[in-house]
Design a protein around this motif. Sequence first.
Motif, short mmCIF file in Angstrom:
data_model
loop_
_atom_site.label_atom_id
_atom_site.label_comp_id
_atom_site.label_asym_id
_atom_site.label_seq_id
_atom_site.Cartn_x
_atom_site.Cartn_y
_atom_site.Cartn_z
N TRP A 1 0.84 -1.22 0.00
CA TRP A 1 0.00 0.00 0.00
C TRP A 1 0.87 1.26 0.00
N GLY A 2 1.86 1.25 0.88
CA GLY A 2 2.74 2.43 0.98
C GLY A 2 3.52 2.67 -0.29
N ALA A 3 3.70 1.62 -1.11
CA ALA A 3 4.50 1.76 -2.33
C ALA A 3 3.69 2.32 -3.50
N LEU A 4 2.37 2.40 -3.36
CA LEU A 4 1.55 2.86 -4.51
C LEU A 4 1.71 4.36 -4.74
N SER A 5 1.62 4.75 -6.00
CA SER A 5 1.59 6.19 -6.31
C SER A 5 0.22 6.74 -5.88
N ILE A 6 0.13 8.06 -5.75
CA ILE A 6 -1.16 8.66 -5.39
C ILE A 6 -2.22 8.30 -6.44
#
Length: 489
Positions: free
Chosen positions: A61-66
């Motif tokens: 989740w933290g790795a996803l782009s906005i």
Amino acid sequence: MTERQEFLHFIDGAYRPSASGKTFPVVAPATGEIYAAAHEGGEAEVNAAVSAARSALNGAWGALSIADRTDLVISVADEINARFDDFLEAEIIDTGKPKSLASHIDIPRGAANFKMFADTIRTISGEAFETATPDGAGAINYSVRKPRGVIAVICPWNFPLLLMTWKVGPALACGNTVVVKPSEETPATATLLGEVMNKVGVPKGVYNVVHGYGPGSAGEFLTSHPGVDGITFTGETRTGEAIMKAAGTGVRPVSLELGGKNSAIVFADANLDKAIEGTMRSVFANCGQVCLGTERVYVERPVFDEFAARLKAGAEALKIGGPFEEGVSLGPLISAEHLDKVLSYYKLAKQEGAQVLTGGGRLALGGATKNGFFVEPTIWTGLTDESRVMREEIFGPCCALAPFDDEEEVIARTNNTYYGLAASVWTDNLSRAHRVARRLEVGVCWVNSWFLRDLRTAFGGAKASGVGREGGVHSLEFYTELENICVKL
Ligand code: NAD
């Protein structure tokens, strides 16, 4: 929904029973029958959920782009809409509220909360300042918003999906992960939302649900868990106090949306048709179980008798019944316990000298709803502002009417309360509307309307009705950590 279904926890993308095997009964308010068992979470489930939320934050989740993250958040909204009837049925059985209400407010707003906050995050900009320095080269300051981390979401029972997604929507759009503790009265739609998360591909651990009660149960374990970075809560003011204390350990931020004792002010120059229609809704919608609902109605003396007679006629014309009955506009209260509370105020009103204009008792309906938690819509006159009925939040389909004689007087009387959530002002005098509205000690004031909500606007309570504001960009204050970066040139 099948009878006697089970509500499991949703942790790390999977449905799980409690390690202890403990469950609690879930009652359908319209029939008074136990229709499901929910698993009661203990420390084991809260630990597992917080740890899954942390891993998701540090992982997929933290790795996803906005852009990718908000795409997923929007697809949650789309999938709720695709499963509209499932959510509607689950919410209706759990709360007993009329289908007409849940289908117009609860479920559509539940979906809209994801879409609106995703759109907000996509379009928001940061701030930047050029700063002079003694060497003449200067510096640039700019801000970045980062997710706050693992957010505990503690919800009430009056709008289970709507109020939960009002928090989960912005939390996820901002990149946080959540552990939700739904009300023990209404575990259904939070559980169902787990299926939606998996279907649209939200990574496991982003959305977790642990069922249970407050003190000594999942609620307390979650709010006191050191792995939680922030707590957002909607519910009673005294629960908010307990949560604020729990949040003090570790200096974790809180967002609190709490109780109210809201007034309507009806001036003699108001359009009385509209004032009656709006006040009918603000007193009786959702059987009076709306935090923004009106329980005190101040009416300018020249129109008091007419207003009282028309409100009474309106209350007596309400169709009361089970959620699936055609034309029903008033359902049951949420529980046997809440029924006792509301009836205790009906009794107290008489002891405090009220004249009962209409209602005042329990309502016995027939058929499948004969054991439901129904009460009569109730209107009182003759209570003083110092009576407990005029001061304490009842959260039922009832209000006290009181006449007033001038503007200063009614402002002072409206503000004479511990709470400060909402008010509505009814007048056709434009300057008076603005003048009065800004002097009321509330977070939300409607003029010639009630519950007209634009999700981009600030929402929250003054005084004992809350801490902080949510809605639109205001939600960012709680769901993100603002970092200033200063670059020396
Ligand atoms: P409540 O405070 O009894 O419970 C709310 C939630 O808190 C439940 O999930 C409960 O299990 C949990 N809880 C209780 N004690 C806890 C503790 N010590 N630690 C952690 N969690 C705990 O409220 P309710 O009866 O579910 O809801 C009705 C109240 O909510 C009313 O006062 C109403 O005005 C308020 N409300 C406010 C808003 C708002 O936006 N201001 C909106 C809706 C409802």
